[in-house]
Each structure stands twice: as structure tokens, then as C-alpha cells.
Design an enzyme around this catalytic site. Sequence first.
Site, PDB file in Angstrom:
ATOM      1  N   TRP A  51       0.817  -1.218   0.000  1.00 12.95           N
ATOM      2  CA  TRP A  51       0.000   0.000   0.000  1.00 12.95           C
ATOM      3  C   TRP A  51       0.853   1.273   0.000  1.00 12.95           C
ATOM      4  O   TRP A  51       0.426   2.304   0.499  1.00 12.95           O
ATOM      5  CB  TRP A  51      -0.993  -0.010   1.168  1.00 12.95           C
ATOM      6  CG  TRP A  51      -1.791  -1.272   1.237  1.00 12.95           C
ATOM      7  CD1 TRP A  51      -2.779  -1.663   0.364  1.00 12.95           C
ATOM      8  CD2 TRP A  51      -1.651  -2.339   2.185  1.00 12.95           C
ATOM      9  NE1 TRP A  51      -3.264  -2.905   0.725  1.00 12.95           N
ATOM     10  CE2 TRP A  51      -2.593  -3.345   1.841  1.00 12.95           C
ATOM     11  CE3 TRP A  51      -0.843  -2.533   3.297  1.00 12.95           C
ATOM     12  CZ2 TRP A  51      -2.736  -4.520   2.570  1.00 12.95           C
ATOM     13  CZ3 TRP A  51      -0.978  -3.711   4.021  1.00 12.95           C
ATOM     14  CH2 TRP A  51      -1.905  -4.679   3.653  1.00 12.95           C
ATOM     15  N   HIS A  52       2.056   1.185  -0.591  1.00 17.00           N
ATOM     16  CA  HIS A  52       2.949   2.336  -0.713  1.00 17.00           C
ATOM     17  C   HIS A  52       3.056   2.779  -2.173  1.00 17.00           C
ATOM     18  O   HIS A  52       4.127   3.173  -2.632  1.00 17.00           O
ATOM     19  CB  HIS A  52       4.338   2.010  -0.164  1.00 17.00           C
ATOM     20  CG  HIS A  52       4.360   1.722   1.298  1.00 17.00           C
ATOM     21  ND1 HIS A  52       5.463   1.166   1.936  1.00 17.00           N
ATOM     22  CD2 HIS A  52       3.422   1.898   2.265  1.00 17.00           C
ATOM     23  CE1 HIS A  52       5.186   1.015   3.226  1.00 17.00           C
ATOM     24  NE2 HIS A  52       3.956   1.454   3.444  1.00 17.00           N
TER      25      HIS A  52
END
Length: 565
Positions: free
Chosen positions: A503-504
Site C-alpha cells: 500500500w505504498h
Amino acid sequence: MISPDTPFFDTVIVGGGSAGCVMANRLSADPSHRVLLVEAGEDTPPDAVPEPIADSYPMGLFHGDRFIWPGLSAFTTRRQDGSRGTRAYEQGRVMGGGSSINVQSANRGLPRDYDEWAGLGARGWAWDDVLPYFIKLERDLDCDGPLHGKTGPIPIRRILPPGWPAFAEAATDAFAASGLPWRLDQNGEFEDGVFPPAFNNESDRRVSTAVAYLDPATRARRNLAIWPGTRLAGLLMEGLSATGVEVEREGVLLRIAAGRVVVTAGALQTPAILMRAGIGDGAELAALGIPVVAHRPGVGRNLRDHPTLTFCQYLPPRLRLAAAYRRASFAALRFSSGLAGGEASDMYATASARAGWHGLGRRLGLYFLWCNRPKSSGRVRLLSPDPFVYPEADLNLLSDPSDLARMMAGVRTLVRLLVCEALNPDSGDLFPAAFSPFIKTLSRVSRRNALLTEVLGALLDVPPMLRQPALRRFMSGGVALAEVVADDARLEKLVRTNVFGVWHASGTCRMGDPEDPQAVLDPAGRVIGSGNIYVADASVMPRLPTANTNIPVIMIAEKIAAGLV
């Protein structure tokens, strides 16, 4: 066209996430400057933060699609059989965005990350340039000195001895067996080491940007309008300038005139917004019937994320946390792979005493492992001019061979450290874990799942001779993890099958030299060639920092906002 009676704002901010809330605060500080913040999800004002978001244990993802974009997914990697792995890619659809649903990690990264940005053409973004904005955003509750802020909106703290539960001591001892020293401050000590994770939290409550920057005093400003439950239909364009936005609110399409538009919709949706406005690869836009305003082929490219694996370990009762103890992550390890093609501090691992909110999760430790300096990159591709059709996101993880090699080496290192007396010396109790559709369904908060996971958890508390065959069958593909790490072919298959993006997502509208054909934004965050369209979220990053991305995104918003006031 904009009619004379259309509502007008000096700045319209598209997306009320980590960056959007910062922008709304800073730009509306001038009472003569009218600001509109639009957010597709629900609002979370400081006096009415939903309990799943305020909780120190990150609970937002366990409440179905309430706080995330429903159905959003991403391709992860190409597997050995040539197929593309895919999985849900949870992105915040709520005021505060990722800062409202993430694990609350408050990690800046390393000075070399930002010096690299400057070297790639983002002049003015070297470490010495960004440090004042890291200081400005934070109120560090543990660390002092010239590298830290004490008065900023975001509180940052750590769980330190003597207030450690047994798991914290055990996990720190396990990581210390790497030979790396204990360090207090991962944001001010830049060498490898074992750290207590820093997180944006105070009084055991999450502090999102929706709470920290949209505080009651800011919300009371007469020149700031906040519209939750509002989706962008598109930018209104005249040439390469935006005259306003069209939004859907309560089922009605509205046009808003704007002197300036700042897009803060995240690294997957921001490039799609620009492409639908005609800013992107000219040939691809024309193929979709979108009039080309500016040929910027870098829009949607350079998509980067940290390739990540998770592991679970059966915890003896002495190491388990009581349900009332909410914060569960206690140790982080920043280390170097030592491999050809690697570099210093290119790996990272964390240790948490809880793998889920429920009875099964309380019996399992959860460990994250990722490559801190990935070389692989993917892209976001527009599938339709329809503003409500998601773009295709291909993370293309492990496409660079060095990323695969470092992840394989990292797995071996992590297994060696975790199978120990401090945690659990039985290698059969450590297994790969994944947030599969079944686990995701099981993790949704409900009375049924609470009862079911208590039963499943109790089944783990049987003798190892009964527990471990079940773990091998259902979690490890029928083989023990110790056997997998001893075999290159098996280990490669495990890594490729289970890797995911943590989720980066970043980099899809990267800043750079305006003469660079792959750059999308100039170092001020302005779309190259445009007079009034800006971007201020993770998509501006030329490369991923050696860190979780939330604090760097807040810094980015602070710095770009400072140039706009």
C-alpha cells in the site's frame, strides 16, 4: 464552459487524504483565499471519529468497504508460469485517506532518499530542503534535538521499556540476534539497527491528518468548505489550464469554478484524473477518444511499491497480548541485504504480537518483510474515459532480478531470527501468511467471525504434533517453511506467489526537470506547462523513500503548500 453564476473557489483540492487535509489547512490560513476540499468518502471530524479508525490497532480494513475504494485491485507480479498475480489494493476512501486506515507508522526514510530525488531533477527536494517540513509537521513525544519538531500537528511516539509487554522484549531480542544495535530513533539515526517503531498516535488513539490538520479551529474558517461524499467527475479544461471541476454530490453533477486545482487523490487515481483531462501519453489518450492537451508520457508510469511478504508464528500464551492492549507492533529491523545489486538499508522487517483482531489473530505473531529499495517499477493504465471506472494498476513487483534475490535472502534472514527461544524455537510453527479473500472475509468484524475465530484459535492450542501438520497443509502448501527456505526453486515460488505491494503506491506523476520528457511535474508540484494544476501526494515521488509513505506524503503536502501561499 463555466457560467458566470458558477460557485468559485480560489483553490479546489481533489481528495481529502493525508495530503489533502494538509493542503486544506495551510491554504485556508489566508482568510481572503477561498478553499474547497472534496472527498469521496465520509468525514471524520475530531469529535466524531469512528471507533474503527480511532483505535490504536488498525481496524479500518476490517470493516468491509466502508473506508476504502470498493473493488480496487492491482496486479502484483508475474509468476513462474507467466500468469499475473492480482489482489485487492485497499486505498482509503475516507477523510484522512491512508492516515485513517493505515498502521500508523511514522517513518521519514533516510537522507539519501531525498538527495536522490534532487539528483533525479527534483531540485529543492534534497534532505536539507525537506527536513524543515518534517520538523514542521511533527510533535515528537520522545525525541529531541535539531532533527525533531515539538509543536507540529502530528504527534509521534514509541512504546518503550519499561512499559513493554513480553512480546516486545522477545521480538527485540530476536531481531538483535542479527548483530545490529538497538537504536531509539529511526527518524534521526540513519544506520541499520533494531528500532521501536514510531507511530502517529497519542493517548492510545490514532491521529490522522483529518484530526490533526482539520481541527475544530480550521473547520470553523469561513473561507474553507469541506464536502465529503463528493466524487470528481473531471477537471474542466481550457488548453492546459483548469477552469474548475465537475463533481458528483448527492447524485447531482455540479460544476465549480477554480483559480487553481490541487490533485491529492493518490498514486493510482491522480494519474487517471490527469489522463482523463488530456494530460498523458498522447497516442494512448487518442486511442480512448480523449482530446490530447499535453503529451506527457510519464503520467501513470514509474509506479513503485515495496515488495512485501508476511509470516505468522504460533505464540505461546506467555507472549500473547490481552484484547484490551491495542497497540501490537513493537519492533522494527532496518538491515542490508549485502547482495550484489543491493545497497545499505535495503531491507526492512517488523514484528507485531497480533495477526488479527479476533481469537485466532491473538494467538499469532505477524511479521512483515519488504525490500526497502526496490528497482522494479510498473504503471497505471487508463481503461476508459469514464471517471468512475478504475484504472489498471500493474505494480510489476520483482521484475528486476535483484528485488527477487533480496527478498529470497530476506526470507532466510527472517526465518533464522524468528525461530528462536525468545519467540518460538519450533520451526514448524512459522508459516507464510497472506491476506487472501478467505482471510479477508474471516477478518471482517462480525459476531459470527468472532465466534468462528475463537474456535479456530482454540484448535491451535493443541500439541505441536497435531497443530503443525494442519499449518503445513493449509498454510504452507504441504511442506514445512524450513524445507522451502533450503531450496532455491521452492523459495522463489513462495516469494513470487505471495509477494504483494504494501500500500505504498507512488511515483506515477513524478517531479523532475521540466526538460525531462518522463517528468510530469516541476519541482513546485505544478503540471509541466500548466499554470494552475498541481499535484501533492505520493505520485510526485521520483523514487520510493526507505520508509512507509504516510509521513513523507504529509511532508510533501507541507512543502508544496508553502510554495502556494
